[in-house]
Each structure stands twice: as structure tokens, then as C-alpha cells.
Scaffold this active site. Structure first.
Site, mmCIF file in Angstrom:
data_model
loop_
_atom_site.group_PDB
_atom_site.id
_atom_site.type_symbol
_atom_site.label_atom_id
_atom_site.label_comp_id
_atom_site.label_asym_id
_atom_site.label_seq_id
_atom_site.Cartn_x
_atom_site.Cartn_y
_atom_site.Cartn_z
ATOM 1 C CB THR A 275 10.350 36.896 -69.155
ATOM 2 O OG1 THR A 275 9.769 35.928 -68.281
ATOM 3 C CG2 THR A 275 10.932 38.035 -68.318
ATOM 4 C CG PHE A 277 14.628 40.003 -70.258
ATOM 5 C CD1 PHE A 277 15.342 39.760 -69.085
ATOM 6 C CD2 PHE A 277 13.858 38.970 -70.775
ATOM 7 C CE1 PHE A 277 15.271 38.537 -68.451
ATOM 8 C CE2 PHE A 277 13.780 37.740 -70.147
ATOM 9 C CZ PHE A 277 14.493 37.524 -68.972
#
Length: 392
Positions: A275, A277
Site C-alpha cells: 500500500t 501512503f
């Protein structure tokens, strides 16, 4: 057959006793800002670069500053409501400090509860920070804008689940700047209360993306799935309710925090689960060229054949690599009729979010955006920041 339901929770969140941010407040109708002559937000940035003219590469920096100033002389960055004298100077492009000038730890907002992957991302982005949980993405944006926290770290895309569209919309709605990125490898675990075995489980709770990323394992076990706002909240619910027939998909850190047993580790279907960010602040950073940089922009175009091709060509002509392009419908805009009166078709207006591998301190990036501004109906630089080249 596995079933799916959805669990929601209260939108209000208290930020460590400093104040409360609520999603119940109705946002004012969103309008695309027009270019203005207001440059207060960039004054300190250019002054900082000009003040370096006594160094050996001072003339270089002055030339870059002049280029940046010219590019943003009608910048879409809106002036903030606070008195400019109270605003901090732009952040530097060097590694950001873990503490602010007064000495306290940086307060960094993230979405979720303790043990969320977003908390781990915040601590990777700002070691030794004070993570501040927020109930919703909106609350994290508002916390930074209202000076309740110093930064926010929020997910923008996942290698398996794709983009987090809500945060793309919020980037445009709020006056925050991307000052960095951090990539986090995601390792899902199947958690349950102590004494509970896998065969005792009938259902599992987690964030919808986490459930989707573990579909093969959960289907093989034969568990029904129930979606909840985030992975750590699922673990907290299972622990606090002392559920015996329900597990949670969350991190090993969540298991440690809430006293749960790890029944299985790395249950995601694809081991390459990462992921990305974004690190958000009230002020932009001064872009540099001493290391790899990435710039994020958003723009809109008139409808017509080859218009998007023309927009992307401004980067290809200058050998600038695009790493991402995302389109989002322009909200509160009615369908528009085609200019071709014989056609009679209607179409949506779109915003295009683009990431490209270049710093705004580079002349080629400045020239590309000058070129794009010639035919874009709207253009905003969301941030120019160092690329995260590390992985856990």
C-alpha cells in the site's frame, strides 16, 4: 455460500483530547478554483532559494527560483485564512525532522484505530511521532487544516486493490500539500480469541479490501465475511466482545495490542501486497534535485478528439515518465452536450490526477506544466516530493 454484510460506526472522533472532528458537518458545494494572482503561499519558498545566493551554487538556485516563480505567478494554490506571519515557512526537501521546533513529537493523523496498517505507515514515515487515530479520512484532513495535528499519512493506492478514490477527491477539496510518500508491505493474519480454533470459526471481520485480498484462504476455510471500517477495528471488536465464533483479518501488531491469538500468518492471496501512503502537510516542501523526486498534479481538459493525448504528450516530449494516471468525474457538474450538433451525445467532465517522475525544481518539469497550462481548463500542483525507495 459466504455472505457479506457491512458494519458502520459513528463518524465523530476525538483527537487525543485536543478537539473533536466530525464528519456530520455538511461540506459546502465544491467548485473548481480558478487561477489567481495570489502568491503569498510561495513568497517564503522563493525568498528561501534567493537567500542562498552566497553559496557556490547560488546562481543555480536563483535561476530555478525565478523559473518556479514565473510558473506559479498565477498559481491555483489558495491563500490560507490564517495570518501569513503565523504560517510556518515551507518545509525543506531534506529528510523531515521527527520533532517540531518547540520540541514536542510530531502529531501525525491516520485513519483507523490502534494497530491499523495506517498507524504503521505513519510511524515509518515519521519515526518517534505521536500517531493520532481519526475515525474517517475526512477527519484526518480536517485535523491538519485545523492545526490539531502536524501531518497526516493516508493511503492512496494498493498494489492489489487499486486506488482509494475517496482520498483523491479529498485532495482536491482540502488545501493540503503532498510532502512525501511511504510504501508499506501488508501482511494479513487470521486472528481470534485465545482458545478458539480455526474449525470453531463461522465468520470473519475485516476491511473490504483485506477480505478481498485473502479471498482464497477464507473460501478454503469456509468462512462468511463481514466488512468493517478497518482491519484493526475488526480485531478490537472480536477481542472486546469476546467472540468465540468470529475471527478477524488484521496485522500481527493488532493481535499484540488487543490480546488475540494468531491462527494463521500471511494469508493474503498475493505476497506482493503493498500500500502506498501520502504524507500531507499544511505547507509544501521546497523541491530538490539531489535525489529522485515525484510530482503529483490534477487538471481538467475541454472535450475533444486527442485532447488527453495532447496533454500527456507534454511529458513525453521532455522524456518525463508518468507513474500513474487516474480520472475522476467532476462533481456538481451537469452532463454537457457535444459540440457536434449532429451528434447529440452528452458527456461527463473529468479531472485527471497524474504522477510523474521529475522535481518541480527541474526546468523540464516547469516547461511541461507551462505547456499543459496553455490548453488545460484547470491545473493544480498537489506536491513535489521525494520518492520512497525503501520497503519493509
Amino acid at each position: 455460500m459466504a455472505t457479506a454484510t457491512y458494519i458502520t460506526r459513528s463518524p465523530a472522533v476525538t483527537l487525543s483530547g485536543k478537539g473533536t472532528v466530525s464528519d456530520q458537518k455538511t461540506a459546502s458545494p465544491f467548485k473548481i478554483p480558478q487561477f489567481s494572482m495570489n502568491r503569498r503561499r510561495f513568497t517564503a519558498l522563493f525568498a528561501s532559494l534567493h537567500n542562498d545566493n552566497n553559496t557556490s551554487n547560488g546562481s543555480n538556485k536563483i535561476r530555478k527560483a525565478v523559473g518556479l516563480e514565473k510558473l506559479f505567478e498565477d498559481s491555483p494554490y489558495d491563500a490560507v485564512s490564517k495570518d501569513s506571519s503565523l504560517h510556518p515557512r515551507p518545509l525543506t526537501s531534506t529528510p523531515l525532522p521527527n520533532t517540531i521546533s518547540d520540541g514536542p513529537r510530531l502529531r501525525v493523523a491516520y485513519q483507523g484505530v490502534r494497530g491499523a496498517y495506517s498507524e504503521a505507515a505513519a510511524e515509518k514515515a515519521y519515526p518517534n511521532c505521536e500517531p493520532v487515530p481519526c475515525d474517517q479520512f475526512d477527519a484526518a484532513f480536517e485535523a491538519v487544516e485545523k492545526w490539531l495535528v502536524d501531518r497526516a499519512v493516508l493511503p492512496i493506492e494498493n498494489s492489489l486493490g487499486g486506488s482509494i478514490h475517496r482520498n483523491y477527491d479529498l485532495l482536491l477539496r482540502h488545501n493540503l500539500h503532498i510532502v512525501g510518500e511511504v510504501k508499506l508491505a501488508v501482511h494479513h493474519c487470521l486472528l481470534a480469541n485465545h482458545g478458539v480454533r480455526v474449525e470453531d470459526l463461522k465468520r470473519v471481520l475485516s476491511h473490504p479490501q483485506a477480505l478481498a485480498q485473502c479471498e482464497y484462504t477464507l473460501t478454503k476455510i469456509g468462512l462468511s465475511r463481514e466488512a468493517i471500517d478497518d482491519t484493526a477495528l475488526a480485531a478490537k471488536h472480536v477481542a472486546f466482545e469476546k467472540l468465540k465464533d468470529t475471527g478477524a483479518v488484521a496485522s500481527s501488531m493488532a493481535a499484540k495490542i488487543y490480546g488475540l491469538n494468531i491462527l494463521a500468518e500471511n494469508i493474503q492471496d498475493d505476497c506482493d501486497n503493498v500500500t502506498r501512503f501520502l504524507m500531507l502537510a499544511r505547507e509544501p516542501i521546497i523541491p530538490g534535485v539531489e535525489k529522485p523526486f515525484k510530482t503529483s498534479i490534477v487538471f481538467s481538459l475541454e472535450e475533444g478528439p486527442g485532447v488527453l493525448f495532447k496533454a500527456l504528450a507534454v511529458f513525453a516530449l521532455r522524456q518525463i515518465n508518468l507513474t500513474k494516471i487516474e480520472s475522476r468525474p467532476l462533481r456538481n457538474q451537469p452532463l454537457r452536450a457535444s459540440d457536434d450538433s449532429n451528434n447529440g451525445s452528452k458527456y461527463f467532465d473529468y479531472l485527471f490526477y497524474v504522477d510523474f517522475e521529475a522535481s518541480m525544481a527541474e526546468e523540464r518539469a516547469q516547461n511541461a506544466l507551462r505547456h499543459l497550462k496553455e490548453f488545460a481548463t484547470f491545473l493544480r500542483v498537489l506536491g513535489s516530493y521525494a520518492v520512497d525507495t525503501t520497503m519493509l
